[in-house]
Design a protein around this motif. Structure first.
Motif, PDB file in Angstrom:
ATOM      1  N   SER A  10     -17.364  30.517  15.589  1.00  0.00           N
ATOM      2  CA  SER A  10     -17.054  31.006  14.254  1.00  0.00           C
ATOM      3  C   SER A  10     -16.862  32.509  14.355  1.00  0.00           C
ATOM      4  O   SER A  10     -17.798  33.232  14.739  1.00  0.00           O
ATOM      5  CB  SER A  10     -18.180  30.676  13.276  1.00  0.00           C
ATOM      6  OG  SER A  10     -17.912  31.244  12.012  1.00  0.00           O
ATOM      7  N   ARG A  11     -15.643  32.965  14.086  1.00  0.00           N
ATOM      8  CA  ARG A  11     -15.294  34.386  14.169  1.00  0.00           C
ATOM      9  C   ARG A  11     -15.709  34.997  15.511  1.00  0.00           C
ATOM     10  O   ARG A  11     -16.243  36.089  15.584  1.00  0.00           O
ATOM     11  CB  ARG A  11     -15.867  35.159  13.009  1.00  0.00           C
ATOM     12  CG  ARG A  11     -15.332  34.653  11.663  1.00  0.00           C
ATOM     13  CD  ARG A  11     -15.822  35.418  10.488  1.00  0.00           C
ATOM     14  NE  ARG A  11     -15.135  36.644  10.183  1.00  0.00           N
ATOM     15  CZ  ARG A  11     -13.845  36.788   9.842  1.00  0.00           C
ATOM     16  NH1 ARG A  11     -13.058  35.739   9.830  1.00  0.00           N
ATOM     17  NH2 ARG A  11     -13.351  37.959   9.530  1.00  0.00           N
ATOM     18  N   GLY A  12     -15.476  34.242  16.590  1.00  0.00           N
ATOM     19  CA  GLY A  12     -15.726  34.729  17.936  1.00  0.00           C
ATOM     20  C   GLY A  12     -17.137  34.549  18.451  1.00  0.00           C
ATOM     21  O   GLY A  12     -17.427  34.860  19.594  1.00  0.00           O
ATOM     22  N   ASP A  87      -7.526  36.748   8.956  1.00  0.00           N
ATOM     23  CA  ASP A  87      -6.950  37.880   8.227  1.00  0.00           C
ATOM     24  C   ASP A  87      -7.229  39.222   8.885  1.00  0.00           C
ATOM     25  O   ASP A  87      -6.461  40.161   8.733  1.00  0.00           O
ATOM     26  CB  ASP A  87      -7.482  37.911   6.786  1.00  0.00           C
ATOM     27  CG  ASP A  87      -6.983  36.729   5.977  1.00  0.00           C
ATOM     28  OD1 ASP A  87      -5.936  36.149   6.346  1.00  0.00           O
ATOM     29  OD2 ASP A  87      -7.646  36.384   4.988  1.00  0.00           O
ATOM     30  N   ASP A  88      -8.338  39.301   9.634  1.00  0.00           N
ATOM     31  CA  ASP A  88      -8.689  40.594  10.230  1.00  0.00           C
ATOM     32  C   ASP A  88      -8.565  40.628  11.760  1.00  0.00           C
ATOM     33  O   ASP A  88      -9.141  41.498  12.399  1.00  0.00           O
ATOM     34  CB  ASP A  88     -10.085  41.028   9.800  1.00  0.00           C
ATOM     35  CG  ASP A  88     -11.167  40.044  10.203  1.00  0.00           C
ATOM     36  OD1 ASP A  88     -10.847  38.871  10.452  1.00  0.00           O
ATOM     37  OD2 ASP A  88     -12.334  40.453  10.266  1.00  0.00           O
ATOM     38  N   GLY A  89      -7.818  39.714  12.355  1.00  0.00           N
ATOM     39  CA  GLY A  89      -7.584  39.783  13.800  1.00  0.00           C
ATOM     40  C   GLY A  89      -7.669  38.441  14.487  1.00  0.00           C
ATOM     41  O   GLY A  89      -7.602  37.387  13.855  1.00  0.00           O
ATOM     42  N   PHE A  90      -7.801  38.508  15.804  1.00  0.00           N
ATOM     43  CA  PHE A  90      -7.914  37.304  16.627  1.00  0.00           C
ATOM     44  C   PHE A  90      -9.338  37.193  17.151  1.00  0.00           C
ATOM     45  O   PHE A  90      -9.964  38.191  17.503  1.00  0.00           O
ATOM     46  CB  PHE A  90      -6.946  37.385  17.824  1.00  0.00           C
ATOM     47  CG  PHE A  90      -5.524  37.129  17.456  1.00  0.00           C
ATOM     48  CD1 PHE A  90      -4.984  35.859  17.558  1.00  0.00           C
ATOM     49  CD2 PHE A  90      -4.715  38.154  17.009  1.00  0.00           C
ATOM     50  CE1 PHE A  90      -3.660  35.620  17.232  1.00  0.00           C
ATOM     51  CE2 PHE A  90      -3.391  37.931  16.671  1.00  0.00           C
ATOM     52  CZ  PHE A  90      -2.867  36.655  16.781  1.00  0.00           C
ATOM     53  N   TYR A  91      -9.835  35.946  17.212  1.00  0.00           N
ATOM     54  CA  TYR A  91     -11.174  35.684  17.722  1.00  0.00           C
ATOM     55  C   TYR A  91     -11.100  34.549  18.735  1.00  0.00           C
ATOM     56  O   TYR A  91     -10.278  33.644  18.610  1.00  0.00           O
ATOM     57  CB  TYR A  91     -12.123  35.261  16.592  1.00  0.00           C
ATOM     58  CG  TYR A  91     -12.426  36.370  15.620  1.00  0.00           C
ATOM     59  CD1 TYR A  91     -13.464  37.261  15.865  1.00  0.00           C
ATOM     60  CD2 TYR A  91     -11.681  36.523  14.449  1.00  0.00           C
ATOM     61  CE1 TYR A  91     -13.759  38.282  14.976  1.00  0.00           C
ATOM     62  CE2 TYR A  91     -11.967  37.549  13.558  1.00  0.00           C
ATOM     63  CZ  TYR A  91     -12.998  38.415  13.829  1.00  0.00           C
ATOM     64  OH  TYR A  91     -13.282  39.428  12.959  1.00  0.00           O
ATOM     65  N   VAL A  92     -12.008  34.585  19.725  1.00  0.00           N
ATOM     66  CA  VAL A  92     -12.096  33.495  20.680  1.00  0.00           C
ATOM     67  C   VAL A  92     -12.510  32.225  19.930  1.00  0.00           C
ATOM     68  O   VAL A  92     -13.262  32.276  18.958  1.00  0.00           O
ATOM     69  CB  VAL A  92     -13.085  33.846  21.824  1.00  0.00           C
ATOM     70  CG1 VAL A  92     -14.515  33.851  21.354  1.00  0.00           C
ATOM     71  CG2 VAL A  92     -12.908  32.908  22.990  1.00  0.00           C
ATOM     72  N   GLN A  93     -11.966  31.093  20.367  1.00  0.00           N
ATOM     73  CA  GLN A  93     -12.291  29.818  19.741  1.00  0.00           C
ATOM     74  C   GLN A  93     -12.258  28.743  20.816  1.00  0.00           C
ATOM     75  O   GLN A  93     -11.571  28.872  21.824  1.00  0.00           O
ATOM     76  CB  GLN A  93     -11.293  29.475  18.632  1.00  0.00           C
ATOM     77  CG  GLN A  93     -11.571  28.189  17.879  1.00  0.00           C
ATOM     78  CD  GLN A  93     -12.948  28.134  17.254  1.00  0.00           C
ATOM     79  OE1 GLN A  93     -13.906  27.669  17.868  1.00  0.00           O
ATOM     80  NE2 GLN A  93     -13.057  28.625  16.021  1.00  0.00           N
ATOM     81  N   SER A  94     -12.995  27.694  20.611  1.00  0.00           N
ATOM     82  CA  SER A  94     -12.993  26.539  21.503  1.00  0.00           C
ATOM     83  C   SER A  94     -12.907  25.289  20.647  1.00  0.00           C
ATOM     84  O   SER A  94     -13.652  25.151  19.679  1.00  0.00           O
ATOM     85  CB  SER A  94     -14.269  26.527  22.344  1.00  0.00           C
ATOM     86  OG  SER A  94     -14.263  25.431  23.221  1.00  0.00           O
ATOM     87  N   TRP A  95     -11.977  24.416  21.009  1.00  0.00           N
ATOM     88  CA  TRP A  95     -11.840  23.140  20.315  1.00  0.00           C
ATOM     89  C   TRP A  95     -12.448  22.061  21.186  1.00  0.00           C
ATOM     90  O   TRP A  95     -12.233  22.019  22.394  1.00  0.00           O
ATOM     91  CB  TRP A  95     -10.383  22.783  20.095  1.00  0.00           C
ATOM     92  CG  TRP A  95      -9.663  23.559  19.067  1.00  0.00           C
ATOM     93  CD1 TRP A  95     -10.120  24.585  18.301  1.00  0.00           C
ATOM     94  CD2 TRP A  95      -8.291  23.373  18.700  1.00  0.00           C
ATOM     95  NE1 TRP A  95      -9.136  25.042  17.470  1.00  0.00           N
ATOM     96  CE2 TRP A  95      -8.001  24.318  17.693  1.00  0.00           C
ATOM     97  CE3 TRP A  95      -7.292  22.516  19.113  1.00  0.00           C
ATOM     98  CZ2 TRP A  95      -6.751  24.411  17.098  1.00  0.00           C
ATOM     99  CZ3 TRP A  95      -6.043  22.607  18.522  1.00  0.00           C
ATOM    100  CH2 TRP A  95      -5.776  23.539  17.525  1.00  0.00           C
TER     101      TRP A  95
END
Length: 131
Positions: A10-12, A87-95
């Motif tokens: 969640s948000r990186g 909205d405020d950038g890119f974050y790491v995520q895992s699916w």
């Protein structure tokens, strides 16, 4: 192909295993595609994006994962890492993706379980199809 989807960040920031376990998965279809660069935007490289389409009545909600990399794949689940855009950038995520069909039978959802020797799935866990 139709999958169940759980998000692991969640948000990186990584979600706790307990929170991932207790979150109901989304159900939808996944598409992986290449995005053409737009010279006017100043972006010059190609990007790959995985899109997850979640049916929402008469439309589909779309979840995107940029620069997806499959870090684990088996018959029970697949883990894909990348970046989500907010909205405020890119974050790491895992699916964490599990097929809705297992051995030709519709699955009611897969469950995540621990304690399987030799398995190194999502943060020390393994994901297996429902019986």
């Amino acid at each position: 192909m139709e999958f169940f989807l759980n998000l692991a960040f969640s948000r990186g920031k990584p979600l706790s295993k307990d929170r991932v376990l207790k979150t109901d998965p989304e159900r939808g279809d996944m598409l992986v595609q290449a995005c053409e660069p737009n010279p006017s935007s100043g972006i010059l490289r190609f990007a790959r994006v995985a899109k997850f389409f979640i049916p929402m009545g008469d439309h589909k909600d779309v979840v995107e994962l940029f620069d997806p990399v499959i870090v684990h794949a088996s018959t029970g689940y697949m883990e894909v890492h990348g970046y989500e855009r907010t909205d405020d950038g890119f974050y790491v995520q895992s699916w964490i993706l599990r097929p809705t069909m297992v051995d030709g039978a519709r699955s009611s959802g897969a469950h995540i379980h621990t304690g399987q020797p030799g398995h190194t799935g999502y943060r020390g866990t393994d994901i297996a199809p429902s019986e």
